[in-house]
Design a protein around this motif. Structure first.
Motif, PDB file in Angstrom:
ATOM      1  N   GLU A   1       0.828  -1.205   0.000  1.00 55.09           N
ATOM      2  CA  GLU A   1       0.000   0.000   0.000  1.00 55.09           C
ATOM      3  C   GLU A   1       0.861   1.253   0.000  1.00 55.09           C
ATOM      4  N   GLU A   2       1.929   1.261   0.761  1.00 55.60           N
ATOM      5  CA  GLU A   2       2.829   2.419   0.768  1.00 55.60           C
ATOM      6  C   GLU A   2       3.472   2.619  -0.597  1.00 55.60           C
ATOM      7  N   ALA A   3       3.839   1.532  -1.241  1.00 53.06           N
ATOM      8  CA  ALA A   3       4.436   1.624  -2.571  1.00 53.06           C
ATOM      9  C   ALA A   3       3.438   2.188  -3.574  1.00 53.06           C
ATOM     10  N   ALA A   4       2.200   1.738  -3.463  1.00 54.97           N
ATOM     11  CA  ALA A   4       1.158   2.236  -4.358  1.00 54.97           C
ATOM     12  C   ALA A   4       0.966   3.738  -4.192  1.00 54.97           C
ATOM     13  N   ILE A   5       0.886   4.175  -2.956  1.00 54.58           N
ATOM     14  CA  ILE A   5       0.677   5.591  -2.665  1.00 54.58           C
ATOM     15  C   ILE A   5       1.840   6.438  -3.168  1.00 54.58           C
ATOM     16  N   ALA A   6       3.046   5.891  -3.089  1.00 52.38           N
ATOM     17  CA  ALA A   6       4.220   6.630  -3.567  1.00 52.38           C
ATOM     18  C   ALA A   6       4.122   6.929  -5.061  1.00 52.38           C
ATOM     19  N   GLY A   7       3.657   5.973  -5.834  1.00 49.51           N
ATOM     20  CA  GLY A   7       3.510   6.181  -7.271  1.00 49.51           C
ATOM     21  C   GLY A   7       2.436   7.202  -7.611  1.00 49.51           C
ATOM     22  N   ILE A   8       1.346   7.167  -6.839  1.00 49.52           N
ATOM     23  CA  ILE A   8       0.286   8.154  -7.045  1.00 49.52           C
ATOM     24  C   ILE A   8       0.809   9.557  -6.735  1.00 49.52           C
ATOM     25  N   GLY A   9       1.575   9.666  -5.656  1.00 52.00           N
ATOM     26  CA  GLY A   9       2.166  10.945  -5.299  1.00 52.00           C
ATOM     27  C   GLY A   9       3.139  11.445  -6.351  1.00 52.00           C
ATOM     28  N   ALA A  10       3.920  10.523  -6.930  1.00 47.55           N
ATOM     29  CA  ALA A  10       4.879  10.902  -7.974  1.00 47.55           C
ATOM     30  C   ALA A  10       4.160  11.418  -9.215  1.00 47.55           C
ATOM     31  N   THR A  11       3.037  10.804  -9.532  1.00 48.83           N
ATOM     32  CA  THR A  11       2.244  11.238 -10.685  1.00 48.83           C
ATOM     33  C   THR A  11       1.730  12.658 -10.482  1.00 48.83           C
ATOM     34  N   LYS A  12       1.145  12.893  -9.328  1.00 44.13           N
ATOM     35  CA  LYS A  12       0.604  14.223  -9.022  1.00 44.13           C
ATOM     36  C   LYS A  12       1.713  15.273  -8.996  1.00 44.13           C
ATOM     37  N   ASP A  13       2.844  14.923  -8.438  1.00 47.51           N
ATOM     38  CA  ASP A  13       3.972  15.842  -8.367  1.00 47.51           C
ATOM     39  C   ASP A  13       4.493  16.180  -9.766  1.00 47.51           C
ATOM     40  N   PHE A  14       4.551  15.187 -10.632  1.00 47.78           N
ATOM     41  CA  PHE A  14       5.013  15.424 -12.002  1.00 47.78           C
ATOM     42  C   PHE A  14       4.079  16.382 -12.721  1.00 47.78           C
ATOM     43  N   PHE A  15       2.790  16.139 -12.617  1.00 47.65           N
ATOM     44  CA  PHE A  15       1.822  17.022 -13.262  1.00 47.65           C
ATOM     45  C   PHE A  15       1.955  18.456 -12.742  1.00 47.65           C
ATOM     46  N   HIS A  16       2.043  18.593 -11.412  1.00 49.89           N
ATOM     47  CA  HIS A  16       1.965  19.918 -10.801  1.00 49.89           C
ATOM     48  C   HIS A  16       3.312  20.645 -10.800  1.00 49.89           C
ATOM     49  N   ASN A  17       4.345  19.982 -10.343  1.00 47.34           N
ATOM     50  CA  ASN A  17       5.631  20.659 -10.141  1.00 47.34           C
ATOM     51  C   ASN A  17       6.564  20.605 -11.346  1.00 47.34           C
ATOM     52  N   THR A  18       6.515  19.515 -12.113  1.00 42.39           N
ATOM     53  CA  THR A  18       7.379  19.427 -13.291  1.00 42.39           C
ATOM     54  C   THR A  18       6.726  20.064 -14.517  1.00 42.39           C
ATOM     55  N   LEU A  19       5.460  19.706 -14.763  1.00 40.63           N
ATOM     56  CA  LEU A  19       4.771  20.257 -15.935  1.00 40.63           C
ATOM     57  C   LEU A  19       4.106  21.598 -15.652  1.00 40.63           C
ATOM     58  N   GLY A  20       3.911  21.919 -14.369  1.00 36.19           N
ATOM     59  CA  GLY A  20       3.334  23.207 -14.012  1.00 36.19           C
ATOM     60  C   GLY A  20       1.837  23.303 -14.225  1.00 36.19           C
ATOM     61  N   LEU A  21       1.127  22.188 -14.072  1.00 43.04           N
ATOM     62  CA  LEU A  21      -0.307  22.157 -14.338  1.00 43.04           C
ATOM     63  C   LEU A  21      -1.119  22.053 -13.052  1.00 43.04           C
ATOM     64  N   GLY A  22      -2.367  22.469 -13.121  1.00 47.97           N
ATOM     65  CA  GLY A  22      -3.274  22.329 -11.996  1.00 47.97           C
ATOM     66  C   GLY A  22      -3.638  20.876 -11.767  1.00 47.97           C
ATOM     67  N   VAL A  23      -3.833  20.513 -10.511  1.00 45.68           N
ATOM     68  CA  VAL A  23      -4.196  19.129 -10.172  1.00 45.68           C
ATOM     69  C   VAL A  23      -5.464  19.086  -9.321  1.00 45.68           C
ATOM     70  N   SER A  24      -6.185  20.184  -9.287  1.00 50.13           N
ATOM     71  CA  SER A  24      -7.458  20.230  -8.568  1.00 50.13           C
ATOM     72  C   SER A  24      -8.376  21.212  -9.276  1.00 50.13           C
ATOM     73  N   LEU A  25      -9.660  21.091  -9.016  1.00 50.80           N
ATOM     74  CA  LEU A  25     -10.612  22.036  -9.601  1.00 50.80           C
ATOM     75  C   LEU A  25     -10.358  23.453  -9.103  1.00 50.80           C
ATOM     76  N   SER A  26      -9.987  23.548  -7.839  1.00 49.35           N
ATOM     77  CA  SER A  26      -9.732  24.876  -7.271  1.00 49.35           C
ATOM     78  C   SER A  26      -8.559  25.572  -7.953  1.00 49.35           C
ATOM     79  N   ASP A  27      -7.616  24.784  -8.493  1.00 45.47           N
ATOM     80  CA  ASP A  27      -6.509  25.392  -9.233  1.00 45.47           C
ATOM     81  C   ASP A  27      -6.996  26.163 -10.459  1.00 45.47           C
ATOM     82  N   HIS A  28      -8.204  25.820 -10.921  1.00 44.78           N
ATOM     83  CA  HIS A  28      -8.795  26.489 -12.084  1.00 44.78           C
ATOM     84  C   HIS A  28      -9.987  27.360 -11.690  1.00 44.78           C
ATOM     85  N   GLY A  29     -10.147  27.592 -10.393  1.00 42.97           N
ATOM     86  CA  GLY A  29     -11.235  28.445  -9.927  1.00 42.97           C
ATOM     87  C   GLY A  29     -12.610  27.826 -10.054  1.00 42.97           C
ATOM     88  N   ILE A  30     -12.664  26.499 -10.028  1.00 43.82           N
ATOM     89  CA  ILE A  30     -13.937  25.792 -10.177  1.00 43.82           C
ATOM     90  C   ILE A  30     -14.373  25.223  -8.828  1.00 43.82           C
TER      91      ILE A  30
END
Length: 389
Positions: A323-352
């Motif tokens: 389970e910890e390993a699974a969560i780590a991969g999910i976190g890496a995905t979100k981090d890549f989208f947000h911090n590496t690609l610079g994209l929003g990862v929540s509705l609030s990031d787009h004012g929705i």
């Protein structure tokens, strides 16, 4: 591994300079051409005039239609279908990204249909013997250059729907990575998310003994993760652009789903609601949906997510629980989208806010229940939307 039938009739011409073949390839499938484009970028780059000259040299008669928007709208499809009938078009040549190619497919189907082309997307009509299509790709993202899928938006009903038909595969697609050098940073990032998301939809399944499919999917994901940041920083890096372009095609040309399932696709369908109702770019909707969906469903098969963490993100899982390993991969995905690609990862990031979640849920589940990795109830869909706030 399951049995399967693999079908992909699209001829791919890949590499710098392949645009020189657009005239002869188009003429081989039809001489009366609808030349379909999006905005003005193809004209600014000189590609528009070059293609017109090559078509003329090949003896093609050309009718032009431009202005296809991102998230192509049904009115453009209706107009295009009407134009095809008026001009007796027998082949559509689409130059652009997935939106232009998707519009070409819908127009190709609508041109020989007596009813409203929206019927194809609202499950009220069937595609039959569409016009031939050729494509010149200028954005690595959707994979529409080598599949039979098309996605169209209806602003009146605030719906974004997809349909498929084997006749909608382009007869040929020209993939010249240099044509993507001018793609802006944000669009490159959105394209990377789209490619990854297509792989996610097919990678997360419950079929046993699929090492070949898994390995191919993991290689494509690692390629995108490596090359997208390079292309964003060095737009004219040929190798990075070439790798992304081929990854885009391989991610959704039928290869990865062979022997497993047709894919999950819940995130795509749910994400379409953000595009239809709020105008979000497709990649923006997916960078929101996938981290939320992953966190919600991973316990159904944590071993699959642990494999994802190790083989795609390079997480050392030796000292972690499954389970910890699974969560780590999910976190890496979100981090890549947000911090590496610079994209929003929540509705609030787009004012929705969450005021339309019930409405979006009704629309997303209008035709069928969602999900195959984990079949989702209506309550599940609501919960995933809420977790994306």
């Amino acid at each position: 591994m399951n049995g399967f039938t693999f079908y992909n009739p699209t001829k791919i011409l890949f590499g710098e300079g392949q645009i020189e073949h657009v005239g002869e390839e188009t003429a081989s499938i039809g001489k009366n051409v609808l030349f379909l484009t999006g905005g003005g970028s193809v004209k600014k780059a000189g590609l528009y005039d070059k293609v017109l000259a090559l078509l003329a040299k090949a003896g093609c008669r050309v009718t032009e239609k431009s202005g296809i928007a991102p998230n192509p709208e049904i009115d453009s499809v209706r107009e295009g279908a009407k134009l095809c009938r008026k001009e007796k078009i027998d082949v559509i040549l689409a130059i652009g990204g997935g939106s232009v190619i998707d519009a070409a497919k819908a127009i190709a189907a609508g041109a020989i249909y007596d009813g409203d082309p929206w019927d194809f997307f609202d499950k009220k009509g069937s595609v039959d013997k569409p016009l031939k299509i050729g494509a010149v790709l200028t954005l690595s993202a959707t994979g529409s250059e080598a599949n039979g899928n098309t996605v169209v938006t209806n602003p009146e009903t605030e719906e974004k729907r997809a349909t498929y038909h084997p006749g909608l595969y382009p007869s040929f697609s020209i993939l010249d990575p240099t044509l993507t050098f001018s793609v802006p940073r944000e669009q490159t990032a959105y394209g990377a998310v789209d490619i990854l998301s297509h792989v996610f939809e097919q990678y997360f399944h419950n079929v046993a003994n699929t090492p070949l499919q898994d390995g191919a999917a993991e290689a494509i994901m690692r390629t995108v993760i490596d090359c997208a940041p390079v292309a964003m920083e060095e737009p004219d890096n040929y190798n990075a652009r070439a790798q992304l372009m081929w990854a885009s095609t391989l991610a959704l040309n039928g290869l990865l789903s062979s022997g497993i399932t047709r894919g999950d696709w819940a995130c795509h369908i749910m994400g379409h609601e953000f595009s239809a109702k709020y105008g979000l770019a497709h990649g923006a909707s997916l960078s929101i949906m996938f981290p939320s969906w992953m966190k919600y469903v991973f316990k159904a098969n944590p071993e699959r997510f642990a494999q994802f963490s190790k083989n795609v993100w390079g997480v050392d899982i030796s000292s972690l629980s499954v389970e910890e390993a699974a969560i780590a991969g999910i976190g890496a995905t979100k981090d890549f989208f947000h911090n590496t690609l610079g994209l929003g990862v929540s509705l609030s990031d787009h004012g929705i806010d969450g005021s339309r979640i019930e409405e979006m849920t009704d629309s997303a589940t209008k035709h069928a229940a969602l999900g195959s990795f984990v079949p989702l109830s209506r309550e599940d869909v609501v919960n995933i939307y809420q977790s994306a706030l």
